[in-house]
Write a protein that holds these residues in place. Sequence first.
Motif, PDB file in Angstrom:
ATOM      1  N   GLY A  65      27.389 -88.704  12.265  1.00  0.00           N
ATOM      2  CA  GLY A  65      26.014 -88.907  11.838  1.00  0.00           C
ATOM      3  C   GLY A  65      25.242 -89.788  12.797  1.00  0.00           C
ATOM      4  N   VAL A  66      23.980 -90.056  12.447  1.00  0.00           N
ATOM      5  CA  VAL A  66      23.062 -90.712  13.362  1.00  0.00           C
ATOM      6  C   VAL A  66      23.444 -92.157  13.660  1.00  0.00           C
ATOM      7  CG1 VAL A  66      21.485 -91.523  11.574  1.00  0.00           C
ATOM      8  CG2 VAL A  66      20.587 -90.965  13.856  1.00  0.00           C
ATOM      9  N   THR A  67      24.257 -92.803  12.811  1.00  0.00           N
ATOM     10  CA  THR A  67      24.634 -94.198  13.042  1.00  0.00           C
ATOM     11  C   THR A  67      25.986 -94.356  13.710  1.00  0.00           C
ATOM     12  OG1 THR A  67      25.606 -94.356  10.835  1.00  0.00           O
ATOM     13  CG2 THR A  67      23.286 -94.968  11.054  1.00  0.00           C
ATOM     14  N   SER A  68      26.685 -93.260  14.001  1.00  0.00           N
ATOM     15  CA  SER A  68      28.011 -93.397  14.618  1.00  0.00           C
ATOM     16  C   SER A  68      28.186 -92.371  15.737  1.00  0.00           C
ATOM     17  CB  SER A  68      29.114 -93.275  13.567  1.00  0.00           C
ATOM     18  OG  SER A  68      28.999 -92.070  12.829  1.00  0.00           O
ATOM     19  N   VAL A  69      28.650 -91.180  15.405  1.00  0.00           N
ATOM     20  CA  VAL A  69      28.853 -90.136  16.414  1.00  0.00           C
ATOM     21  C   VAL A  69      27.847 -89.031  16.139  1.00  0.00           C
ATOM     22  CG1 VAL A  69      30.512 -88.622  17.543  1.00  0.00           C
ATOM     23  CG2 VAL A  69      31.295 -90.726  16.443  1.00  0.00           C
ATOM     24  N   ARG A  70      26.772 -89.041  16.891  1.00  0.00           N
ATOM     25  CA  ARG A  70      25.703 -88.084  16.674  1.00  0.00           C
ATOM     26  C   ARG A  70      26.133 -86.681  17.101  1.00  0.00           C
ATOM     27  NH1 ARG A  70      21.805 -92.416  19.556  1.00  0.00           N
ATOM     28  NH2 ARG A  70      23.864 -92.897  20.403  1.00  0.00           N
ATOM     29  N   GLY A  71      25.531 -85.696  16.500  1.00  0.00           N
ATOM     30  CA  GLY A  71      25.899 -84.314  16.765  1.00  0.00           C
ATOM     31  C   GLY A  71      26.895 -83.780  15.759  1.00  0.00           C
ATOM     32  N   TYR A  72      27.593 -84.673  15.050  1.00  0.00           N
ATOM     33  CA  TYR A  72      28.494 -84.298  13.966  1.00  0.00           C
ATOM     34  C   TYR A  72      27.832 -84.664  12.636  1.00  0.00           C
ATOM     35  CZ  TYR A  72      32.158 -83.839  17.495  1.00  0.00           C
ATOM     36  OH  TYR A  72      32.903 -83.467  18.591  1.00  0.00           O
ATOM     37  N   LYS A  73      28.042 -83.852  11.643  1.00  0.00           N
ATOM     38  CA  LYS A  73      27.457 -84.094  10.336  1.00  0.00           C
ATOM     39  C   LYS A  73      27.962 -85.414   9.769  1.00  0.00           C
ATOM     40  CE  LYS A  73      26.453 -81.701   5.992  1.00  0.00           C
ATOM     41  NZ  LYS A  73      26.712 -80.484   5.175  1.00  0.00           N
ATOM     42  N   ALA A  74      27.108 -86.090   8.993  1.00  0.00           N
ATOM     43  CA  ALA A  74      27.453 -87.390   8.441  1.00  0.00           C
ATOM     44  C   ALA A  74      28.745 -87.323   7.636  1.00  0.00           C
ATOM     45  CB  ALA A  74      26.312 -87.906   7.560  1.00  0.00           C
ATOM     46  N   SER A  75      29.646 -88.279   7.889  1.00  0.00           N
ATOM     47  CA  SER A  75      30.929 -88.439   7.166  1.00  0.00           C
ATOM     48  C   SER A  75      31.848 -87.227   7.321  1.00  0.00           C
ATOM     49  CB  SER A  75      30.671 -88.686   5.665  1.00  0.00           C
ATOM     50  OG  SER A  75      29.805 -89.772   5.465  1.00  0.00           O
ATOM     51  N   SER A  76      31.713 -86.515   8.432  1.00  0.00           N
ATOM     52  CA  SER A  76      32.483 -85.273   8.584  1.00  0.00           C
ATOM     53  C   SER A  76      33.694 -85.406   9.496  1.00  0.00           C
ATOM     54  CB  SER A  76      31.566 -84.162   9.130  1.00  0.00           C
ATOM     55  OG  SER A  76      31.144 -84.457  10.451  1.00  0.00           O
ATOM     56  N   LEU A  77      33.991 -86.622  10.010  1.00  0.00           N
ATOM     57  CA  LEU A  77      35.140 -86.791  10.886  1.00  0.00           C
ATOM     58  C   LEU A  77      36.296 -87.447  10.126  1.00  0.00           C
ATOM     59  CD1 LEU A  77      33.413 -88.048  14.173  1.00  0.00           C
ATOM     60  CD2 LEU A  77      34.003 -85.710  13.515  1.00  0.00           C
ATOM     61  N   GLY A  78      37.487 -87.265  10.645  1.00  0.00           N
ATOM     62  CA  GLY A  78      38.646 -87.931  10.066  1.00  0.00           C
ATOM     63  C   GLY A  78      39.510 -87.029   9.203  1.00  0.00           C
ATOM     64  N   PRO A  79      40.435 -87.626   8.419  1.00  0.00           N
ATOM     65  CA  PRO A  79      41.361 -86.855   7.576  1.00  0.00           C
ATOM     66  C   PRO A  79      40.620 -85.943   6.603  1.00  0.00           C
ATOM     67  CG  PRO A  79      42.042 -89.144   7.714  1.00  0.00           C
ATOM     68  CD  PRO A  79      40.705 -89.072   8.347  1.00  0.00           C
TER      69      PRO A  79
ATOM     70  N   ARG B 245      24.932 -82.744  20.705  1.00  0.00           N
ATOM     71  CA  ARG B 245      25.831 -81.600  20.850  1.00  0.00           C
ATOM     72  C   ARG B 245      27.271 -82.106  20.959  1.00  0.00           C
ATOM     73  NH1 ARG B 245      26.144 -77.417  26.012  1.00  0.00           N
ATOM     74  NH2 ARG B 245      27.906 -76.178  25.248  1.00  0.00           N
ATOM     75  N   PRO B 246      28.159 -81.666  20.073  1.00  0.00           N
ATOM     76  CA  PRO B 246      29.574 -82.050  20.184  1.00  0.00           C
ATOM     77  C   PRO B 246      30.189 -81.513  21.473  1.00  0.00           C
ATOM     78  CG  PRO B 246      29.091 -81.168  18.003  1.00  0.00           C
ATOM     79  CD  PRO B 246      27.898 -80.870  18.851  1.00  0.00           C
ATOM     80  N   LEU B 247      31.061 -82.307  22.088  1.00  0.00           N
ATOM     81  CA  LEU B 247      31.708 -81.895  23.332  1.00  0.00           C
ATOM     82  C   LEU B 247      33.126 -81.370  23.113  1.00  0.00           C
ATOM     83  CD1 LEU B 247      30.544 -84.811  25.680  1.00  0.00           C
ATOM     84  CD2 LEU B 247      29.574 -82.508  25.456  1.00  0.00           C
ATOM     85  N   ASN B 248      33.778 -81.796  22.035  1.00  0.00           N
ATOM     86  CA  ASN B 248      35.144 -81.318  21.758  1.00  0.00           C
ATOM     87  C   ASN B 248      35.329 -81.123  20.252  1.00  0.00           C
ATOM     88  OD1 ASN B 248      35.057 -84.055  21.184  1.00  0.00           O
ATOM     89  ND2 ASN B 248      37.204 -84.398  21.715  1.00  0.00           N
ATOM     90  N   LYS B 249      34.474 -80.321  19.694  1.00  0.00           N
ATOM     91  CA  LYS B 249      34.468 -80.079  18.254  1.00  0.00           C
ATOM     92  C   LYS B 249      35.787 -79.473  17.795  1.00  0.00           C
ATOM     93  CE  LYS B 249      32.025 -77.330  14.778  1.00  0.00           C
ATOM     94  NZ  LYS B 249      30.968 -76.317  14.582  1.00  0.00           N
ATOM     95  N   GLY B 250      36.374 -80.087  16.738  1.00  0.00           N
ATOM     96  CA  GLY B 250      37.600 -79.561  16.158  1.00  0.00           C
ATOM     97  C   GLY B 250      37.338 -78.362  15.269  1.00  0.00           C
ATOM     98  N   GLU B 251      38.428 -77.698  14.886  1.00  0.00           N
ATOM     99  CA  GLU B 251      38.298 -76.475  14.090  1.00  0.00           C
ATOM    100  C   GLU B 251      37.599 -76.729  12.759  1.00  0.00           C
ATOM    101  OE1 GLU B 251      41.164 -73.021  12.085  1.00  0.00           O
ATOM    102  OE2 GLU B 251      42.021 -74.605  13.333  1.00  0.00           O
ATOM    103  N   LYS B 252      37.851 -77.862  12.149  1.00  0.00           N
ATOM    104  CA  LYS B 252      37.285 -78.160  10.839  1.00  0.00           C
ATOM    105  C   LYS B 252      36.070 -79.096  10.905  1.00  0.00           C
ATOM    106  CE  LYS B 252      40.399 -75.767   8.689  1.00  0.00           C
ATOM    107  NZ  LYS B 252      40.042 -74.514   7.991  1.00  0.00           N
ATOM    108  N   ASP B 253      35.669 -79.490  12.106  1.00  0.00           N
ATOM    109  CA  ASP B 253      34.524 -80.391  12.229  1.00  0.00           C
ATOM    110  C   ASP B 253      33.223 -79.644  11.944  1.00  0.00           C
ATOM    111  OD1 ASP B 253      36.232 -82.399  12.927  1.00  0.00           O
ATOM    112  OD2 ASP B 253      35.962 -82.133  15.093  1.00  0.00           O
ATOM    113  N   GLN B 254      32.241 -80.384  11.457  1.00  0.00           N
ATOM    114  CA  GLN B 254      30.929 -79.814  11.163  1.00  0.00           C
ATOM    115  C   GLN B 254      29.889 -80.461  12.075  1.00  0.00           C
ATOM    116  OE1 GLN B 254      31.159 -80.876   6.892  1.00  0.00           O
ATOM    117  NE2 GLN B 254      30.785 -78.720   6.483  1.00  0.00           N
TER     118      GLN B 254
END
Length: 764
Positions: A649-663, A743-752
């Motif tokens: 999200g906009v306050t951490s890793v932009r280009g990925y949907k908010a709260s969409s990283l991790g387990p 824009r994500p540079l190494n988007k995972g299969e389940k990342d949004q």
Amino acid sequence: MKKSLLSALIAGLFVAAPVLAFEPFAVKDIRVEGIQRTEAGTVFSYLPVKVGDTLNDEKAAQSIKALFATGFFKDVRIEVDNGVMVVVVQERPAISTINFVGMKEFEKDVIIKALKETGIGEGRIFDRGLLDKAEQELKRQYLTRGKYGVNITTTVTPLERNRVGINFNIEEGVAAKIKQINIVGAKSFREKDLQAQFELTTPGWLTWYTKNDQYSRQKLSADLEKLKSFYMNQGFLEFNVDSTQVSISPDKQDVYITVNLTEGERYRVSSVKVAGDFNISDDEMQKLVSVKAGEVFSRDRLNASTKAIADRLGKEGYAFANVNAAPEIDKEKHQVAFTIFVDPGKRVYVRRLNITGNTKTRDEVVRREIRQMESGWYDADKITTSKQRLDRLGYFTEVAIETPAVAGTSDQLDVNVNVAERPTGNLMLGLGTSSTDKIILSGSISQSNFMGSGNNVTMQVNSARSYRTYVFSYTNPYFTQDGVSQGFDIYHRTVNTLSTSIAYYRSASTGAAIRFGFPIGEKESIGVGLGLDSTKITAFENSPPKYREYVGWTSGEASLTKLSLPVTTSWSSDGRDSFFFPTKGTYQKASLEVAMPGGDLKYYRANYQLQHYFPLSQRFTLMLNGEVGYANGYGGSELPFFKNYYAGGVTSVRGYKASSLGPYIVEDGTTYRLGGNKRVVGNAEVLWSLPGMDKSFRMGWFFDAGQVYGSEDKFSLSDLRYSTGLSAAWVSPVGPLRFSIGRPLNKGEKDQSELFQFQMGTTF
């Protein structure tokens, strides 16, 4: 019978011997004829003759001259009618209207205001000479915008009641662009590198906004000074700009600039000495001198050396120290030796501290941030620190501090602090819809400088179904005179993750907290807080097994209420030079939250952030930011899942949907994020401001990295997610706004991913 004495035709002959046209006589009365708008009393006030005076040729001439000097009349005569002085005038017309046809480059109100300064304005007396002057000034303004083909035709239309209307018919044409900049005489550097020192340039992708492709004499002068500084910093002590030529094409569309220069020889520094009467050790003084023997001469380093010495003396109270570098040039060896002469002058103290510009903010709010005290010895460091503290408040768009000497003294000065206030109140009301939240009502009222007291008051309401918030906060940054702050928060928050990327659960938290902050240094402080929180957690059939197990779920939905006593401690150090848009300095913060025994929850969360700003140039800044977080339970308790970290999200890793990283878990083809107890985020961003918007708008190119890890996961750089893109930050009338296109540079299969993101109402 009337007798004509003098007329406007002989007004220019007043310096000659007066013409005797009548015998002097005593004035029985004075009558004015021919006036339409001017009051008779106005005419009487300018006449040097009063009833009962003796009128002769000299006084008649003086009367005509005085009335002409008013500018109200274009003809004046004096006649005599049986002992009555008759003043016959013909008034100049008044300007009724001013119209512009074809003007697009300037705002009408701005030009009308400028014309008034030349004497042309509605209601004023019309003067053809002033009109010609105004027309030339208007044309000059167009020339400064590169409109060399402008054509201005002025018409004056007579109107009733001795008035006129003025029409400016303008054919603006197209602004001429700089076609070519030639630098003649350069041998040591490529012409392209020298042209890079110029603000003026040929048309480019941003020149439509900066207008730097339009010739300006002021900009060219500044560019030539930059060119001289560039050469002087490379050792060319005898560099000189011989001449400049600016020419325009016959069609007035293209401008050509040619700069002729002489480089001279490159000089090296043979020696540097410091001489004078000062109470600083030689070793310390030498450390302040950045110009060293054997190096290529640099004017910037020499100026930095003299400034460092003056600043160091300023710390001791020598505000008017005189530090000058005298060169000794050896043209044969191409070497230069410098003797830096230091005259500290008298030690001075501050007589008075004056504050201006604070129409709303109380004087005490400004004074308590100023470290230079009245009646104390002057300290340059304290002046600099005071300005930085005022800048970091966020209450002012500009902070200027001057230290003028007190007239008639040699050991006193005043400190004049002038501020320009920015709106610190923020009222936001919102109404929106979405497929999941239906109608969304939101609003907040915040005042970071409540009634000019420096206190912060915030009330916030958000009725979105996913995240509902009701908060009231109050902070007094000077609860005590020595800077101890005190504040409290009362809140009710509900979270419903059904429409988010987070695994499904619902929570409702109600609580309050009290906070204190203690300054431990000029830039450092520690904080402590104690809160009471009651959180109700609800799990559902489609919640993860861990969530259902936590609340004791059996069927349908199940809830569990937990009471906690969170204690927070923090340490922060803020050395940034500005609150909204820093350009240099370091910010650090470490915090720890512990749910104390006595409540139902036992956990801790530790966070650390390090942020640094590096000025790359006058307009560009590099920002580096790093954040780490770790949380866990203690005393045999696990970390509650609703206290997990999230990223994206906009306050951490932009280009990925908010709260969409991790387990995550996957159920029925849907991916749900669980969060984790470890969080790592890093950001690198090149920031730049736009001309004229340095204090309100800034853009950037960013590179973000980050990830969240579960309790069983080990930290690995290969698991980090990266993104890049453009950002923008705007201090808008409705509050601070932040946008990003990532824009994500190494988007995972389940990342949004999420291309466009924004945030409103928080600082950057």
